[in-house]
Every structure is written in structure tokens, then in C-alpha cells.
Design a protein around this motif. Structure first.
Motif, PDB file in Angstrom:
ATOM      1  N   LYS A 173      35.127  30.684  83.245  1.00 44.14           N
ATOM      2  CA  LYS A 173      36.215  31.196  82.422  1.00 44.14           C
ATOM      3  C   LYS A 173      35.876  31.177  80.938  1.00 44.14           C
ATOM      4  O   LYS A 173      36.399  31.983  80.166  1.00 44.14           O
ATOM      5  N   VAL A 174      35.003  30.241  80.536  1.00 42.18           N
ATOM      6  CA  VAL A 174      34.634  30.136  79.117  1.00 42.18           C
ATOM      7  C   VAL A 174      33.210  30.645  78.873  1.00 42.18           C
ATOM      8  O   VAL A 174      32.599  30.343  77.848  1.00 42.18           O
ATOM      9  N   ASP A 175      32.681  31.409  79.841  1.00 41.08           N
ATOM     10  CA  ASP A 175      31.384  32.082  79.693  1.00 41.08           C
ATOM     11  C   ASP A 175      30.235  31.090  79.515  1.00 41.08           C
ATOM     12  O   ASP A 175      29.321  31.319  78.721  1.00 41.08           O
ATOM     13  N   ARG A 176      30.266  30.012  80.297  1.00 39.52           N
ATOM     14  CA  ARG A 176      29.195  29.016  80.202  1.00 39.52           C
ATOM     15  C   ARG A 176      28.740  28.566  81.589  1.00 39.52           C
ATOM     16  O   ARG A 176      28.323  27.408  81.760  1.00 39.52           O
ATOM     17  N   LEU A 177      28.788  29.454  82.552  1.00 38.44           N
ATOM     18  CA  LEU A 177      28.403  29.095  83.914  1.00 38.44           C
ATOM     19  C   LEU A 177      26.929  28.730  83.994  1.00 38.44           C
ATOM     20  O   LEU A 177      26.551  27.772  84.694  1.00 38.44           O
ATOM     21  N   ASP A 178      26.080  29.467  83.307  1.00 39.50           N
ATOM     22  CA  ASP A 178      24.643  29.198  83.370  1.00 39.50           C
ATOM     23  C   ASP A 178      24.309  27.796  82.876  1.00 39.50           C
ATOM     24  O   ASP A 178      23.552  27.052  83.519  1.00 39.50           O
ATOM     25  N   VAL A 179      24.864  27.416  81.721  1.00 39.82           N
ATOM     26  CA  VAL A 179      24.558  26.083  81.185  1.00 39.82           C
ATOM     27  C   VAL A 179      25.236  25.002  82.027  1.00 39.82           C
ATOM     28  O   VAL A 179      24.724  23.880  82.129  1.00 39.82           O
ATOM     29  N   ALA A 180      26.372  25.326  82.648  1.00 45.47           N
ATOM     30  CA  ALA A 180      27.022  24.363  83.537  1.00 45.47           C
ATOM     31  C   ALA A 180      26.118  24.068  84.724  1.00 45.47           C
ATOM     32  O   ALA A 180      25.907  22.900  85.096  1.00 45.47           O
ATOM     33  N   ASP A 181      25.557  25.130  85.320  1.00 43.68           N
ATOM     34  CA  ASP A 181      24.633  24.935  86.445  1.00 43.68           C
ATOM     35  C   ASP A 181      23.403  24.136  86.013  1.00 43.68           C
ATOM     36  O   ASP A 181      22.917  23.281  86.766  1.00 43.68           O
TER      37      ASP A 181
END
Length: 239
Positions: free
Chosen positions: A201-209
Motif C-alpha cells: 500500500k505504501v509502495d515498499r513491497l520490494d524492500v519489505a521482502d
């Protein structure tokens, strides 16, 4: 004159508890926060929790009249003393850990920012909030960045980014893991699912993974069956 002299190192031996408390209060009043920290670390059993907390806050947030290098060992001792007591508010302890992230997360420090680590492990929203401090959106959308940073000074933004990075870098325990090392697969799976939903939702899925992968990699190699089945299944599902 005793407490104003920056060349004189105070010694609180052979005085009673009330005199030690009074002495630390005087050191605080004269902005001798390093000396107060040093004294506190030697007489922790004689000092109330609120006074120890006040010294820590003053040293972290105000200018001191002493030119002394911060001693991480003494800071750790003060936090360990607070850990053994039950008269400090949980939110106040979180605040203290934030103030001392550079010390508590440094290599070799015996007392880690463990309360913040626990918050990361049980609260997906908090974890994603830290990601927002450290990483910009994948799209680099200026409108999103400006909205997230609205009302914050450059100094606050930089400090948050630094503190957030240090917190993530010092975090080593997989969410849902017991003290014995057993993994609660349902808890870990749900934690990751919620983190990825919020991060997207906050456009940070890649860094979250990436950060999820970093913490999963911290699971200790206790035997040849590493990583454990629970982590392998999660990696397979996320791909």
C-alpha cells in the motif's frame, strides 16, 4: 563549586542513599550529565528509576557542559537496571531505547534495543513504519514522499532514517520464535502476510521482502537441517 567544576570528578562513596540521590540531582542541575551517568552506574541499587530515566533523557536531548566521550558500557548498565524493575511505563522505555539506538545497536553492546525488537516482531504496522523512514517508495513519487514527510524538518527525517536503519540492522530474531528457537508457523505466516499487504500500500513491497529475507536468514544454524521447514515453506510461497 563542587558540581560546577568540570575538572573535578565526583565520588559518592561513604555517603548514604539520600545524599547520593541529592548529588545526582545536583549534577543534573549543573548539566554534568556524563558524571551523573557514571555515578548512576556505580550506585544503581540506591537510585530510583525515575532519576535514572531523567539522566538518560537529559544526556540524549540536551547540551552538556562536559566534554566527555559517551561510555556505552555505563549506558547499558543503566538499561539493565531498569529491565529488572517494574516501575517504568512501557512507552517511556520505548522512548529511551529510541534515544539510545546508536549505543544499544552497536557491536558488542550487551543490552540491545530489545523492546523495539519485540515491537517489530509482533506489530507489522510498526515494522512497515520503520521501512517508510529508511526507504523511499519504489516509484520515487515525489508527491507520496512529500506527504509522508509533511511537517518534518530535514534533521528529523535524517535522524529517523538513521535510527530506523540501525534498528533493522540490529534485529536478529525471527517473529514468532520462542526462547528455545521453536517457530510458531501460523504467527510468522500471518505476520509476513500483513507486512507485505501494508508495504504494498505504501509502495515498499520490494524492500519489505528484502528485510523479511534478512531477518529469516538470522535463524541460527543449529543442525544440518537449515533453514527449517517453516522458513523454507515461506520462501517457496513468496518466491
Amino acid at each position: 563549586m563542587l558540581f560546577r567544576s568540570l575538572l573535578m570528578r565526583p565520588h559518592f562513596y561513604h555517603i548514604n542513599k539520600e545524599e547520593k540521590i541529592f548529588g545526582v540531582e545536583q549534577l543534573i542541575n549543573h548539566k554534568r550529565y556524563y558524571s551523573a551517568i557514571d555515578i548512576c552506574s556505580h550506585f544503581l541499587d540506591d537510585l530510583p528509576t525515575n532519576l535514572i530515566a531523567e539522566v538518560l533523557v537529559k544526556l540524549a536531548t540536551e547540551k552538556t557542559d562536559e566534554n566527555v566521550r559517551l561510555d556505552g558500557y555505563h549506558i547499558g548498565r543503566l538499561f539493565e537496571a531498569i529491565d529488572g524493575r517494574d516501575d517504568m511505563d512501557h512507552q517511556q522505555l520505548i522512548h529511551l531505547e529510541w534515544l539510545y539506538i546508536p549505543v544499544l545497536s552497536s557491536y558488542g553492546n550487551q543490552r540491545s534495543p530489545k523492546i523495539l525488537h519485540q515491537e517489530l516482531a509482533k506489530n507489522p504496522k510498526f515494522f512497515v513504519d520503520i521501512l517508510k523512514w529508511v526507504f523511499i517508495p519504489k516509484s520515487r513519487d515525489k508527491e507520496i514522499i512529500e506527504k509522508e514527510r509533511e511537517g518534518l524538518s530535514d534533521e528529523i527525517i535524517q535522524n529517523r532514517a538513521k535510527q530506523g536503519y540501525q534498528l533493522l540492522d540490529s534485529w536478529k530474531k525471527v517473529p514468532g520464535t520462542s526462547e528455545e528457537g521453536a517457530i510458531d508457523n501460523e504467527f510468522l505466516t500471518n505476520w509476513i502476510k500483513e507486512v507485505r499487504t501494508l508495504a504494498k500500500k505504501v509502495d515498499r513491497l520490494d524492500v519489505a521482502d528484502m528485510q523479511i529475507g534478512n531477518v529469516l536468514a538470522q535463524y541460527p544454524e543449529k543442525d544440518l537441517n537449515w533453514p527449517p521447514d517453516e522458513i523454507c515453506a515461506i520462501i517457496e510461497n513468496i518466491k
